[in-house]
Scaffold this motif. Structure first.
Motif, PDB file in Angstrom:
ATOM      1  N   THR A   3       0.841  -1.197   0.000  1.00  0.00           N
ATOM      2  CA  THR A   3       0.000   0.000   0.000  1.00  0.00           C
ATOM      3  C   THR A   3       0.878   1.249   0.000  1.00  0.00           C
ATOM      4  N   LYS A  16      -2.572   0.057  -4.327  1.00  0.00           N
ATOM      5  CA  LYS A  16      -3.371  -0.186  -3.124  1.00  0.00           C
ATOM      6  C   LYS A  16      -3.090   0.920  -2.112  1.00  0.00           C
ATOM      7  N   PHE A  18      -4.656   2.800   1.871  1.00  0.00           N
ATOM      8  CA  PHE A  18      -5.647   3.030   2.924  1.00  0.00           C
ATOM      9  C   PHE A  18      -5.923   4.526   2.961  1.00  0.00           C
ATOM     10  N   TYR A  69      -9.830   0.392   2.792  1.00  0.00           N
ATOM     11  CA  TYR A  69      -8.776  -0.143   1.931  1.00  0.00           C
ATOM     12  C   TYR A  69      -9.244   0.050   0.493  1.00  0.00           C
ATOM     13  N   ALA A  91     -11.382  -0.897   6.468  1.00  0.00           N
ATOM     14  CA  ALA A  91     -10.172  -1.414   7.114  1.00  0.00           C
ATOM     15  C   ALA A  91     -10.570  -2.201   8.357  1.00  0.00           C
ATOM     16  N   GLU A  95      -5.526  -3.584  10.732  1.00  0.00           N
ATOM     17  CA  GLU A  95      -4.973  -2.659   9.752  1.00  0.00           C
ATOM     18  C   GLU A  95      -4.975  -1.232  10.319  1.00  0.00           C
TER      19      GLU A  95
END
Length: 318
Positions: A3, A16, A18, A69, A91, A95
């Motif tokens: 990510t 990817k 968050f 996410y 999430a 996470e």
């Protein structure tokens, strides 16, 4: 694939990430079908995205203040950066799901901003104005140092309200030194109070949602009400010229009626307050856009600047 932050990804490349949901509105496409218009945020910036074919369960899950996410790509649409959503979920507990991890940080600490405000107030000569400003600051408390200055366009970070205020104070002091005709106390008091009712207009420092009174009344009306109540609580005269001038300052600080001010500036200090408010907000928006722009290229369109893109000169490479 690891990510990465929203604006650390190359354009038109899948990645990817968050991110925090900053805004989430249910809208309809041209065929009358519902979709979810979202704004995602992390400490690299803000990106809009659309969840097509949304369900009731999606609307329930993907709400403001929640961390998600994401899998998809950053791209341009009509000159504006956006996130094309290919996968999205909440999430989980294992996470990074703390919203504070995704809020941009201001360049000054609460203590530094508080010191600047207090030192400015200590030099006031107009004691009634000093009393009223202190009363309102005490009433608002720490919220003043944690709320954003706006929902999206400028200083939209935790502590943004106080930082916008301190930045404006620096401008006001430089201008007052150049033009001593300006009454320093009146100008600085207007700067400190002009947006302070954002703490009532917005629901909390993180989501940026509007309260009922924020939607119905707006921060200009709310700060005028705070002023009247403070004057009453302190046993001062509502018709005192200096206090009426202060109220005029905050009522006129948007400059024009079509911009939300019930009156236009009719006092020099009110005109200066309007100008430096606009200047500081503009500097922030353009600077933030240029930080994400390579030298020799134009930025994305900036909604708060009439949708104009700004060019970053190649001189910035030096």
């Amino acid at each position: 694939m690891e990510t990465i932050r929203l604006f650390d990804a190359a354009m038109d490349t899948n990645f990817k990430s968050f991110a925090l949901i900053k805004n989430a509105d249910i809208r309809q496409d041209r065929n009358g079908k519902d979709y979810l218009a979202l704004t995602f945020q992390d400490r690299s910036g803000i990106l809009d995205g659309k969840l097509w074919g949304m369900t009731d369960a999606d609307a329930e899950k993907f709400q403001v203040g929640r961390v998600v996410y994401l899998y998809g790509r950053r791209e341009l649409f009509n000159g504006q950066p956006q996130f094309r959503i290919e996968q999205m979920r909440l999430a989980d507990q294992h996470e990074p799901n703390d919203p504070l991890l995704y809020m941009p940080e201001g360049p000054m600490t609460k203590e530094e901003m508080q010191k600047e405000i207090e030192e400015t107030l200590a030099d006031f000569q107009l004691l009634e104005i000093q009393q009223v400003v202190r009363y309102i600051l005490d009433e608002v408390g720490d919220d003043f140092y944690y709320y954003p200055a706006a929902k999206k366009h400028h200083h939209a970070f935790v502590g943004g309200l106080a930082y916008h205020t301190v930045s404006m104070l620096a401008l006001a002091k430089a201008i007052q030194k150049l033009y001593p005709i300006l009454n320093a106390d009146l100008l600085y008091a207007g700067v400190i109070l002009h947006d302070i009712a954002k703490t009532s207009e917005l629901s909390d420092p993180l989501s940026g949602n509007y309260t009922v009174q924020g939607n119905l009344l707006g921060h200009i009306s709310l700060v005028a009400e705070k002023l009247s109540l403070a004057i009453q609580a302190l046993g001062l005269d509502q018709t005192s010229e200096e206090l009426m001038l202060l109220k005029h300052m905050v009522l006129a600080h948007h400059g024009k009626k079509e911009y939300g001010s019930p009156v236009t500036p009719h006092v020099l200090e009110a005109e200066v307050l309007h100008r430096i408010d606009d200047l500081d907000a503009s500097m922030y928006m353009v600077s933030a856009a240029l930080e994400k722009t390579a030298p020799g290229e134009f930025s994305a369109y900036i909604p708060g600047m009439d949708g104009r893109p700004f060019y970053r000169p190649k001189l910035d490479q030096d």
